[in-house]
Scaffold this motif. Structure first.
Motif, PDB file in Angstrom:
ATOM      1  N   ASP A 198       0.814  -1.211   0.000  1.00  0.00           N
ATOM      2  CA  ASP A 198       0.000   0.000   0.000  1.00  0.00           C
ATOM      3  C   ASP A 198       0.843   1.255   0.000  1.00  0.00           C
ATOM      4  N   HIS A 199       1.804   1.303   0.921  1.00  0.00           N
ATOM      5  CA  HIS A 199       2.544   2.566   0.998  1.00  0.00           C
ATOM      6  C   HIS A 199       3.704   2.588   0.016  1.00  0.00           C
ATOM      7  N   ILE A 200       4.172   1.421  -0.448  1.00  0.00           N
ATOM      8  CA  ILE A 200       5.260   1.365  -1.430  1.00  0.00           C
ATOM      9  C   ILE A 200       4.779   1.905  -2.781  1.00  0.00           C
ATOM     10  N   GLU A 201       3.513   1.663  -3.064  1.00  0.00           N
ATOM     11  CA  GLU A 201       2.941   1.987  -4.369  1.00  0.00           C
ATOM     12  C   GLU A 201       3.416   3.337  -4.914  1.00  0.00           C
ATOM     13  N   GLY A 202       3.204   4.375  -4.141  1.00  0.00           N
ATOM     14  CA  GLY A 202       3.554   5.714  -4.593  1.00  0.00           C
ATOM     15  C   GLY A 202       5.050   5.897  -4.783  1.00  0.00           C
ATOM     16  N   PHE A 203       5.856   5.119  -4.049  1.00  0.00           N
ATOM     17  CA  PHE A 203       7.309   5.291  -4.096  1.00  0.00           C
ATOM     18  C   PHE A 203       7.974   4.434  -5.175  1.00  0.00           C
ATOM     19  N   ALA A 204       7.243   3.432  -5.682  1.00  0.00           N
ATOM     20  CA  ALA A 204       7.845   2.415  -6.562  1.00  0.00           C
ATOM     21  C   ALA A 204       8.760   2.963  -7.668  1.00  0.00           C
ATOM     22  N   PRO A 205       8.372   4.074  -8.330  1.00  0.00           N
ATOM     23  CA  PRO A 205       9.233   4.570  -9.415  1.00  0.00           C
ATOM     24  C   PRO A 205      10.623   5.000  -8.947  1.00  0.00           C
ATOM     25  N   GLU A 206      10.773   5.219  -7.631  1.00  0.00           N
ATOM     26  CA  GLU A 206      12.063   5.688  -7.110  1.00  0.00           C
ATOM     27  C   GLU A 206      13.003   4.554  -6.719  1.00  0.00           C
ATOM     28  N   VAL A 207      12.499   3.331  -6.734  1.00  0.00           N
ATOM     29  CA  VAL A 207      13.334   2.222  -6.264  1.00  0.00           C
ATOM     30  C   VAL A 207      14.356   1.821  -7.334  1.00  0.00           C
ATOM     31  N   ALA A 208      15.609   1.708  -6.925  1.00  0.00           N
ATOM     32  CA  ALA A 208      16.671   1.268  -7.844  1.00  0.00           C
ATOM     33  C   ALA A 208      16.908  -0.231  -7.666  1.00  0.00           C
ATOM     34  N   ARG A 228      17.948  -0.443  -0.812  1.00  0.00           N
ATOM     35  CA  ARG A 228      17.031   0.154   0.179  1.00  0.00           C
ATOM     36  C   ARG A 228      16.797   1.644  -0.084  1.00  0.00           C
ATOM     37  N   PRO A 229      15.504   2.034  -0.145  1.00  0.00           N
ATOM     38  CA  PRO A 229      15.169   3.453  -0.167  1.00  0.00           C
ATOM     39  C   PRO A 229      14.892   3.941   1.253  1.00  0.00           C
ATOM     40  N   THR A 230      14.741   3.005   2.177  1.00  0.00           N
ATOM     41  CA  THR A 230      14.465   3.154   3.591  1.00  0.00           C
ATOM     42  C   THR A 230      14.375   1.715   4.072  1.00  0.00           C
ATOM     43  N   SER A 231      14.475   1.461   5.378  1.00  0.00           N
ATOM     44  CA  SER A 231      14.711   0.050   5.758  1.00  0.00           C
ATOM     45  C   SER A 231      13.584  -0.663   6.499  1.00  0.00           C
ATOM     46  N   GLU A 232      12.375  -0.132   6.470  1.00  0.00           N
ATOM     47  CA  GLU A 232      11.263  -0.819   7.157  1.00  0.00           C
ATOM     48  C   GLU A 232      11.192  -2.290   6.765  1.00  0.00           C
ATOM     49  N   THR A 233      11.173  -2.530   5.448  1.00  0.00           N
ATOM     50  CA  THR A 233      10.960  -3.905   4.975  1.00  0.00           C
ATOM     51  C   THR A 233      12.178  -4.792   5.226  1.00  0.00           C
ATOM     52  N   VAL A 272      19.119   4.937  -1.242  1.00  0.00           N
ATOM     53  CA  VAL A 272      19.029   5.355  -2.644  1.00  0.00           C
ATOM     54  C   VAL A 272      17.567   5.554  -3.021  1.00  0.00           C
ATOM     55  N   ARG A 273      17.262   6.718  -3.526  1.00  0.00           N
ATOM     56  CA  ARG A 273      15.924   7.003  -4.070  1.00  0.00           C
ATOM     57  C   ARG A 273      16.133   7.662  -5.425  1.00  0.00           C
ATOM     58  N   TRP A 274      15.711   6.968  -6.474  1.00  0.00           N
ATOM     59  CA  TRP A 274      16.016   7.461  -7.828  1.00  0.00           C
ATOM     60  C   TRP A 274      15.042   8.566  -8.226  1.00  0.00           C
ATOM     61  N   ALA A 318      13.666  17.225   9.234  1.00  0.00           N
ATOM     62  CA  ALA A 318      13.810  15.867   9.772  1.00  0.00           C
ATOM     63  C   ALA A 318      12.427  15.426  10.234  1.00  0.00           C
ATOM     64  N   THR A 319      12.212  14.109  10.290  1.00  0.00           N
ATOM     65  CA  THR A 319      10.893  13.628  10.705  1.00  0.00           C
ATOM     66  C   THR A 319      11.007  12.584  11.802  1.00  0.00           C
ATOM     67  N   SER A 320      10.024  12.610  12.675  1.00  0.00           N
ATOM     68  CA  SER A 320       9.916  11.612  13.751  1.00  0.00           C
ATOM     69  C   SER A 320       8.478  11.099  13.712  1.00  0.00           C
ATOM     70  N   HIS A 321       8.334   9.837  13.306  1.00  0.00           N
ATOM     71  CA  HIS A 321       6.999   9.263  13.108  1.00  0.00           C
ATOM     72  C   HIS A 321       6.598   8.337  14.243  1.00  0.00           C
ATOM     73  N   CYS A 322       5.335   8.375  14.590  1.00  0.00           N
ATOM     74  CA  CYS A 322       4.745   7.260  15.318  1.00  0.00           C
ATOM     75  C   CYS A 322       4.034   6.412  14.266  1.00  0.00           C
ATOM     76  N   TRP A 355      12.332   7.338  12.716  1.00  0.00           N
ATOM     77  CA  TRP A 355      12.768   8.741  12.670  1.00  0.00           C
ATOM     78  C   TRP A 355      14.091   8.844  11.923  1.00  0.00           C
ATOM     79  N   ALA A 356      14.277   9.966  11.257  1.00  0.00           N
ATOM     80  CA  ALA A 356      15.489  10.125  10.450  1.00  0.00           C
ATOM     81  C   ALA A 356      15.844  11.593  10.234  1.00  0.00           C
ATOM     82  N   TYR A 357      17.147  11.853  10.183  1.00  0.00           N
ATOM     83  CA  TYR A 357      17.633  13.098   9.593  1.00  0.00           C
ATOM     84  C   TYR A 357      18.755  12.718   8.640  1.00  0.00           C
TER      85      TYR A 357
HETATM   86  C1  86X Z   1       9.133   7.215   3.779  1.00  0.00           C
HETATM   87  C2  86X Z   1       9.608   6.827   6.137  1.00  0.00           C
HETATM   88  C3  86X Z   1      10.561   6.661   7.313  1.00  0.00           C
HETATM   89  C4  86X Z   1      12.450   5.430   8.209  1.00  0.00           C
HETATM   90  C5  86X Z   1      11.195   7.909   7.733  1.00  0.00           C
HETATM   91  O1  86X Z   1      10.840   8.976   7.299  1.00  0.00           O
HETATM   92  C6  86X Z   1      12.191   7.813   8.804  1.00  0.00           C
HETATM   93  C7  86X Z   1      13.132   6.674   8.639  1.00  0.00           C
HETATM   94  N1  86X Z   1      11.537   5.619   7.123  1.00  0.00           N
HETATM   95  C8  86X Z   1      10.215   6.923   4.792  1.00  0.00           C
HETATM   96  N2  86X Z   1       9.587   6.812   2.460  1.00  0.00           N
HETATM   97  C9  86X Z   1       9.383   5.551   2.054  1.00  0.00           C
HETATM   98  O2  86X Z   1       8.843   4.724   2.764  1.00  0.00           O
HETATM   99  C10 86X Z   1       9.882   5.207   0.769  1.00  0.00           C
HETATM  100  C11 86X Z   1       9.726   3.918   0.277  1.00  0.00           C
HETATM  101  C12 86X Z   1      10.199   3.615  -0.965  1.00  0.00           C
HETATM  102 CL1  86X Z   1      10.029   2.052  -1.582  1.00  0.00          CL
HETATM  103  C13 86X Z   1      10.844   4.587  -1.739  1.00  0.00           C
HETATM  104  F1  86X Z   1      11.312   4.248  -2.947  1.00  0.00           F
HETATM  105  C14 86X Z   1      11.014   5.868  -1.283  1.00  0.00           C
HETATM  106  C15 86X Z   1      10.536   6.191  -0.008  1.00  0.00           C
HETATM  107  N3  86X Z   1      10.675   7.440   0.468  1.00  0.00           N
HETATM  108  C16 86X Z   1      10.200   7.730   1.681  1.00  0.00           C
END
Ligand code: 86X
Length: 505
Positions: A100-110, A127-132, A159-161, A247-251, A279-281
């Motif tokens: 669901d949430h990857i959908e919008g980001f998919a074009p940026e994945v390398a 990795r564009p971010t490391s949740e998965t 990496v986010r393309w 910078a962002t800090s998410h719950c 959370w990330a900066y």
């Molecule tokens: C959102 C969310 C979150 C951990 C943070 O902001 C803090 C640190 N992650 C990141 N985000 C994506 O989930 C994401 C996923 C894909 Cl697949 C992508 F290509 C780009 C993304 N950009 C942001």
């Protein structure tokens, strides 16, 4: 048109060259974008690379990153957060787990699809971010309430393309960051950590980089879609009139716990789901610093992050005793270093003092010390501030004490000047017409809002244009009084809160 531009550029370059061989072609207030590119390169922070959107971070950049890293790393260790390192790669299967949430980001994945000449059996993503990458292991490692909280951080690259206009530090295809990922038994613990981390981000900006930020909460439209709520620190770039998320800090709530089955047995023996934060900066922090403080002479570094806080330059004169001047420079550096300052002498004999002044001004060194024959005779040094150009003579006997004073003053003045500029850009509006006028005037707009998603979508649609649409930046935690009966600037419905709006990066 292109030719005319090239000509003006060339002519200007020549003018500057005549003086010192250094200097900037562009002025911050005249051509901000080109000024920025020129500053990050000429200050030796960045080198362009032959892949668009990728940049070399030179030592002048990395030492700043390390100062921020040292601070933040020590602070999170006090919070009992542990560092770990997870792999750079993730399989398609796992990445798709949160569709669901990857959908919008998919074009940026390398993707990596080959090794040597042979196709990989399964392509792997970078990795564009490391949740998965991480959460399957959170699921494995968390069994009972005694395994909680689990609090991990990693320092890494992602990496986010990106396809829109790459900009060093601000929008690059690979960047450095820390990503914190934590899991708790209760929402209350998660809520508390979100704000503790946000406060560290405020300190990075305000106390280290001397940049004022607004702490607040993102709208439903602008929050991290996979999360529960998002808080951020928001900075502002007066020259472009754009807000920038610092910078962002998410719950994350329990959304990811559901997807990744991160369950535990609570203290009553019942099955429960964890509450998570992330959370990330990133190295974007450094770009904001360049944009906010830099001037027509180049970079301006806040003393707390400058890799060289004091540059000592000998100013030999025809008949003067050059050796004595050089050795006074060395002993000055030694005294400053012993007192804990980051000081260096520029004793190169193939550059003139004037050239060195411009060079270290370009690199943004907060304080310059000049030592010439007169200074030597008077047992004093001449100091020149980078932020305001102010010169003063200080007796050698007071060196350490005075330098300390001046560096703190520079740190404070940079913050105050940036805050004054930022505050002058804040415009409080009540109506749509005022909003549009303020937007055209490059303001950071504080407006009463009904807090409806449809209304924010409408604001975006109605402000679409060459410069990009306006959106909400954040709802500041520090809320001005909202008089009863106040109406939303965009919908005319009753307003629920004050929210910052503007164009943004
Ligand atoms: C959102 C969310 C979150 C951990 C943070 O902001 C803090 C640190 N992650 C990141 N985000 C994506 O989930 C994401 C996923 C894909 Cl697949 C992508 F290509 C780009 C993304 N950009 C942001």
């Amino acid at each position: 048109m292109a030719t005319a531009n090239a000509n003006t550029k060339g002519a200007r370059k020549k003018e500057v060259k005549k003086e010192t061989g250094l200097g900037l072609t562009y002025k911050k207030n005249e051509n901000f974008g080109d000024w920025y590119s020129e500053v990050v390169v000429n200050s030796e922070m960045i080198e362009y690379y032959d892949i668009s959107g990728c940049y070399i971070l030179r030592p002048w950049t990395m030492t700043i990153w390390e100062v921020l890293q040292t601070f933040f790393d020590a602070e999170i260790k006090k919070m009992n957060i542990k560092n770990a390192y997870f792999p750079l790669f993730v399989t398609e299967n796992v990445l798709q787990k949160e569709k669901d949430h990857i959908e919008g980001f998919a074009p940026e994945v390398a993707w990596v699809t080959k090794s040597g000449q042979s196709e990989l059996e399964i392509p792997i993503a970078i990795r564009p971010t490391s949740e998965t990458v991480m959460y399957p292991y959170f699921s494995k490692w968390i069994r009972g309430h005694r395994d909680l909280p689990l609090k991990l951080n990693q320092w890494c690259n992602v990496v986010r393309w990106e396809f829109s206009h790459p900009t060093p530090f601000i929008r690059s295809r690979e960047f450095l960051w820390q990503e914190g990922h934590t899991a708790f038994a209760t929402q209350a613990e998660a809520d508390q950590e979100v704000l503790e981390i946000l406060e560290l981000y405020r300190k990075i900006y305000e106390e280290f980089l001397a940049i004022p930020v607004v702490k607040g909460r993102k709208s439903e439209l602008e929050k991290f879609a996979g999360g529960y709520y998002t808080t951020s620190v928001e900075a502002f770039i007066p020259n472009t009139g754009r807000g920038i998320q610092g910078a962002t800090s998410h719950c994350l709530g329990q959304n990811f716990a559901k997807m990744f089955q991160i369950n535990f047995e609570n203290d009553k023996g019942e099955k429960a789901m964890v509450w998570q934060n992330s959370w990330a900066y990133s190295t974007r922090t450094i770009g904001v610093m360049v944009m906010v403080h830099g001037d027509d002479k180049g970079l301006v570094l806040p003393p707390k992050v400058a890799s060289v806080q004091v540059i000592v330059i000998p100013v030999p004169f025809k008949d003067a005793n050059t050796d004595a001047i050089f050795s006074a420079c060395s002993s000055t550096v030694q005294a400053l270093r012993e007192a804990g300052f980051r000081a260096e002498a520029d004793l190169r004999d193939n550059y003139s003092p004037g050239w060195k002044y411009s060079h270290w001004e370009m690199k943004g060194v907060p304080l310059r010390i000049e030592i010439g024959p007169k200074d030597l005779a008077n047992n004093q040094v001449r100091v020149v501030r980078r932020d305001n150009g102010a010169k003063s003579d200080i007796p050698m006997g007071n060196l350490v004490e005075k330098v300390k004073e001046i560096l703190s003053s520079i740190q404070e003045c940079l913050f105050n000047a940036a805050k004054q500029k930022r505050d002058a850009c804040i415009k409080v509006v009540n109506t749509w017409d005022e909003f549009i006028a303020a937007l055209n005037d490059k303001k950071m707009i504080l407006a009463p809002w009904c807090d409806e998603e449809e209304v924010e979508k409408d604001v975006k649609a109605r402000t679409k244009g060459e410069l990009g649409a306006a959106k909400s930046l954040c709802t500041p935690f520090d809320q001005p009084r909202l008089p009863e009966g106040t109406l939303c600037f965009a919908s005319g419905k009753p307003a629920k809160k004050w929210t910052y709006w503007g164009r943004s990066y």
